[in-house]
Scaffold this motif. Structure first.
Motif, PDB file in Angstrom:
ATOM      1  N   SER A   1     103.431   2.399 103.199  1.00 26.27           N
ATOM      2  CA  SER A   1     103.446   0.931 103.305  1.00 26.27           C
ATOM      3  C   SER A   1     103.520   0.213 101.956  1.00 26.27           C
ATOM      4  CB  SER A   1     102.234   0.445 104.100  1.00 26.27           C
ATOM      5  OG  SER A   1     102.362   0.811 105.453  1.00 26.27           O
ATOM      6  N   PRO A   2     102.787   0.632 100.946  1.00 27.75           N
ATOM      7  CA  PRO A   2     102.884  -0.064  99.653  1.00 27.75           C
ATOM      8  C   PRO A   2     104.244   0.093  98.966  1.00 27.75           C
ATOM      9  CG  PRO A   2     100.880   1.253  99.765  1.00 27.75           C
ATOM     10  CD  PRO A   2     101.703   1.620 100.947  1.00 27.75           C
ATOM     11  N   THR A   3     105.012   1.097  99.357  1.00 28.07           N
ATOM     12  CA  THR A   3     106.281   1.355  98.662  1.00 28.07           C
ATOM     13  C   THR A   3     107.326   0.277  98.925  1.00 28.07           C
ATOM     14  OG1 THR A   3     107.190   2.750 100.436  1.00 28.07           O
ATOM     15  CG2 THR A   3     105.896   3.861  98.704  1.00 28.07           C
ATOM     16  N   ILE A   4     107.260  -0.387 100.064  1.00 33.44           N
ATOM     17  CA  ILE A   4     108.239  -1.429 100.388  1.00 33.44           C
ATOM     18  C   ILE A   4     108.201  -2.533  99.339  1.00 33.44           C
ATOM     19  CG2 ILE A   4     108.922  -3.187 102.075  1.00 33.44           C
ATOM     20  CD1 ILE A   4     109.448  -0.373 103.029  1.00 33.44           C
ATOM     21  N   SER A   5     107.026  -3.017  99.039  1.00 35.09           N
ATOM     22  CA  SER A   5     106.873  -4.085  98.057  1.00 35.09           C
ATOM     23  C   SER A   5     107.315  -3.622  96.666  1.00 35.09           C
ATOM     24  CB  SER A   5     105.414  -4.548  98.025  1.00 35.09           C
ATOM     25  OG  SER A   5     105.246  -5.565  97.071  1.00 35.09           O
ATOM     26  N   ILE A   6     107.027  -2.378  96.341  1.00 38.76           N
ATOM     27  CA  ILE A   6     107.434  -1.835  95.043  1.00 38.76           C
ATOM     28  C   ILE A   6     108.953  -1.799  94.946  1.00 38.76           C
ATOM     29  CG2 ILE A   6     107.412   0.214  93.560  1.00 38.76           C
ATOM     30  CD1 ILE A   6     104.600   0.826  94.742  1.00 38.76           C
ATOM     31  N   VAL A   7     109.611  -1.299  95.970  1.00 39.97           N
ATOM     32  CA  VAL A   7     111.076  -1.216  95.955  1.00 39.97           C
ATOM     33  C   VAL A   7     111.681  -2.611  95.837  1.00 39.97           C
ATOM     34  CG1 VAL A   7     113.137  -0.602  97.289  1.00 39.97           C
ATOM     35  CG2 VAL A   7     111.201   0.955  97.229  1.00 39.97           C
ATOM     36  N   ARG A   8     111.167  -3.556  96.580  1.00 38.03           N
ATOM     37  CA  ARG A   8     111.718  -4.919  96.539  1.00 38.03           C
ATOM     38  C   ARG A   8     111.504  -5.566  95.181  1.00 38.03           C
ATOM     39  NH1 ARG A   8     110.298  -6.628 102.730  1.00 38.03           N
ATOM     40  NH2 ARG A   8     111.950  -5.355 103.630  1.00 38.03           N
ATOM     41  N   THR A   9     110.364  -5.314  94.578  1.00 36.69           N
ATOM     42  CA  THR A   9     110.109  -5.845  93.239  1.00 36.69           C
ATOM     43  C   THR A   9     111.087  -5.255  92.235  1.00 36.69           C
ATOM     44  OG1 THR A   9     107.762  -6.180  93.726  1.00 36.69           O
ATOM     45  CG2 THR A   9     108.386  -6.020  91.397  1.00 36.69           C
ATOM     46  N   ILE A  10     111.259  -3.951  92.277  1.00 39.23           N
ATOM     47  CA  ILE A  10     112.180  -3.283  91.346  1.00 39.23           C
ATOM     48  C   ILE A  10     113.611  -3.735  91.607  1.00 39.23           C
ATOM     49  CG2 ILE A  10     113.121  -1.025  90.658  1.00 39.23           C
ATOM     50  CD1 ILE A  10     110.238  -1.837  89.654  1.00 39.23           C
ATOM     51  N   ARG A  11     113.958  -3.880  92.866  1.00 42.31           N
ATOM     52  CA  ARG A  11     115.320  -4.323  93.197  1.00 42.31           C
ATOM     53  C   ARG A  11     115.607  -5.696  92.590  1.00 42.31           C
ATOM     54  NH1 ARG A  11     117.972  -5.471  99.159  1.00 42.31           N
ATOM     55  NH2 ARG A  11     120.126  -5.532  98.422  1.00 42.31           N
ATOM     56  N   SER A  12     114.677  -6.609  92.725  1.00 40.46           N
ATOM     57  CA  SER A  12     114.910  -7.951  92.185  1.00 40.46           C
ATOM     58  C   SER A  12     114.944  -7.948  90.664  1.00 40.46           C
ATOM     59  CB  SER A  12     113.856  -8.938  92.700  1.00 40.46           C
ATOM     60  OG  SER A  12     112.595  -8.659  92.169  1.00 40.46           O
TER      61      SER A  12
ATOM     62  N   THR B   1      99.394   3.622 115.225  1.00 37.76           N
ATOM     63  CA  THR B   1      98.653   3.148 114.062  1.00 37.76           C
ATOM     64  C   THR B   1      98.954   1.680 113.821  1.00 37.76           C
ATOM     65  OG1 THR B   1      98.883   5.330 113.044  1.00 37.76           O
ATOM     66  CG2 THR B   1      98.279   3.536 111.575  1.00 37.76           C
ATOM     67  N   ASN B   2      97.953   0.930 113.412  1.00 37.47           N
ATOM     68  CA  ASN B   2      98.157  -0.459 113.015  1.00 37.47           C
ATOM     69  C   ASN B   2      98.501  -0.512 111.538  1.00 37.47           C
ATOM     70  OD1 ASN B   2      97.537  -1.603 115.537  1.00 37.47           O
ATOM     71  ND2 ASN B   2      95.336  -1.513 115.082  1.00 37.47           N
ATOM     72  N   LEU B   3      99.399  -1.399 111.193  1.00 37.62           N
ATOM     73  CA  LEU B   3      99.773  -1.580 109.794  1.00 37.62           C
ATOM     74  C   LEU B   3      98.931  -2.696 109.195  1.00 37.62           C
ATOM     75  CD1 LEU B   3     103.650  -1.363 110.136  1.00 37.62           C
ATOM     76  CD2 LEU B   3     102.104   0.397 109.294  1.00 37.62           C
ATOM     77  N   ASP B   4      98.309  -2.421 108.068  1.00 46.04           N
ATOM     78  CA  ASP B   4      97.493  -3.407 107.362  1.00 46.04           C
ATOM     79  C   ASP B   4      98.271  -3.854 106.123  1.00 46.04           C
ATOM     80  OD1 ASP B   4      95.632  -4.901 105.975  1.00 46.04           O
ATOM     81  OD2 ASP B   4      94.010  -3.436 106.193  1.00 46.04           O
ATOM     82  N   PHE B   5      98.990  -4.966 106.277  1.00 41.12           N
ATOM     83  CA  PHE B   5      99.853  -5.424 105.194  1.00 41.12           C
ATOM     84  C   PHE B   5      99.067  -5.946 103.996  1.00 41.12           C
ATOM     85  CE2 PHE B   5     102.738  -5.596 108.850  1.00 41.12           C
ATOM     86  CZ  PHE B   5     103.750  -4.790 108.350  1.00 41.12           C
ATOM     87  N   GLU B   6      97.905  -6.498 104.238  1.00 38.22           N
ATOM     88  CA  GLU B   6      97.086  -6.960 103.115  1.00 38.22           C
ATOM     89  C   GLU B   6      96.682  -5.772 102.234  1.00 38.22           C
ATOM     90  OE1 GLU B   6      92.991  -9.454 102.145  1.00 38.22           O
ATOM     91  OE2 GLU B   6      93.499  -9.001 104.224  1.00 38.22           O
ATOM     92  N   LYS B   7      96.237  -4.716 102.879  1.00 41.45           N
ATOM     93  CA  LYS B   7      95.847  -3.508 102.141  1.00 41.45           C
ATOM     94  C   LYS B   7      97.065  -2.906 101.433  1.00 41.45           C
ATOM     95  CE  LYS B   7      93.577   0.949 102.801  1.00 41.45           C
ATOM     96  NZ  LYS B   7      92.999   1.884 103.773  1.00 41.45           N
ATOM     97  N   ALA B   8      98.213  -2.865 102.119  1.00 42.17           N
ATOM     98  CA  ALA B   8      99.442  -2.321 101.518  1.00 42.17           C
ATOM     99  C   ALA B   8      99.871  -3.144 100.314  1.00 42.17           C
ATOM    100  CB  ALA B   8     100.566  -2.268 102.556  1.00 42.17           C
ATOM    101  N   ASN B   9      99.795  -4.480 100.425  1.00 45.86           N
ATOM    102  CA  ASN B   9     100.184  -5.336  99.304  1.00 45.86           C
ATOM    103  C   ASN B   9      99.231  -5.188  98.123  1.00 45.86           C
ATOM    104  OD1 ASN B   9     102.468  -6.330 100.554  1.00 45.86           O
ATOM    105  ND2 ASN B   9     101.393  -8.078 101.442  1.00 45.86           N
ATOM    106  N   ASN B  10      97.949  -5.053  98.394  1.00 42.67           N
ATOM    107  CA  ASN B  10      96.981  -4.828  97.306  1.00 42.67           C
ATOM    108  C   ASN B  10      97.256  -3.506  96.608  1.00 42.67           C
ATOM    109  OD1 ASN B  10      95.644  -7.261  97.730  1.00 42.67           O
ATOM    110  ND2 ASN B  10      94.142  -6.358  99.125  1.00 42.67           N
ATOM    111  N   GLU B  11      97.559  -2.483  97.391  1.00 39.32           N
ATOM    112  CA  GLU B  11      97.857  -1.167  96.807  1.00 39.32           C
ATOM    113  C   GLU B  11      99.155  -1.213  96.004  1.00 39.32           C
ATOM    114  OE1 GLU B  11      97.459   2.969  95.920  1.00 39.32           O
ATOM    115  OE2 GLU B  11      96.063   1.359  96.388  1.00 39.32           O
ATOM    116  N   SER B  12     100.166  -1.907  96.498  1.00 37.70           N
ATOM    117  CA  SER B  12     101.425  -1.984  95.757  1.00 37.70           C
ATOM    118  C   SER B  12     101.225  -2.738  94.443  1.00 37.70           C
ATOM    119  CB  SER B  12     102.538  -2.610  96.591  1.00 37.70           C
ATOM    120  OG  SER B  12     102.308  -3.970  96.825  1.00 37.70           O
TER     121      SER B  12
END
Length: 186
Positions: free
Chosen positions: A106-117, A150-161
């Motif tokens: 889950s945290p990898t999505i935000s990382i990829v988008r940040t690097i892409r931009s 499984t439930n996705l916790d986007f707040e936790k994923a964003n904090n980890e990213s």
């Protein structure tokens, strides 16, 4: 025989992305990350050589320092992208079963988008691969979460990213500061 409209009839990786189970898609994501890292590592080597030459030849004037500053910032961005993608690679390598896929990836999505931009204006040739990686990881996460109930916790994923991106920035900054210890604009 009736063919599914969802399966693309070509022998490209497109078929893996749309029709495969989770494991082949994770393997393909790993392949994409490795390909991007290869391009970025080569670019970083080129920038490193060029910047070291500029650093040695710098006469301390405003113009030569400005050119060096811009080039070193470019190298810093590439180093940041490399370290961030290494975080993603480590996440992909740490998957041990279906149950931990959503949590680990889950945290990898935000990382990829940040690097892409950040890479779009610097190395636009990577935009397609980074976009494909983002979509691929998103699909894997959703499918794995659904299958594992499984439930996705986007707040936790964003904090980890954010934590992983901060860690990547520290590593990149440290490497550049060691190379160019007398430059204070970093």
């Amino acid at each position: 025989m009736i063919k599914s409209k969802w399966v693309i009839e070509d022998e490209t990786k497109n078929q893996v992305v749309r029709a495969s189970t989770i494991k082949p898609r994770i393997d393909y994501a790993t392949e994409i990350v490795d390909d991007i890292l290869e391009v970025l590592a080569q670019k970083r080597i080129e920038l490193d050589r060029s910047n070291l030459d500029l650093y040695r030849q710098s006469d301390g004037t405003g113009k030569s320092l400005k050119v060096l500053e811009n080039n070193v910032r470019y190298e810093l961005e590439v180093s940041y992208a490399v370290e961030s993608l290494r975080q993603i690679r480590r996440s992909l390598d740490s998957i041990v079963g279906m149950g931990n896929v959503p949590t680990v990836l889950s945290p990898t999505i935000s990382i990829v988008r940040t690097i892409r931009s950040r890479m779009f204006s610097l190395i636009p040739v990577l935009d397609f691969q980074l976009g494909e990686l983002s979509l691929l990881l998103g699909g894997v996460i959703i499918d794995a979460a659904h299958l594992a109930s499984t439930n996705l916790d986007f707040e936790k994923a964003n904090n980890e990213s954010r934590r992983l991106l901060d860690e990547a920035k520290l590593i990149a900054d440290s490497k550049i500061c060691k190379q160019f210890p007398n430059l204070d604009f970093l």
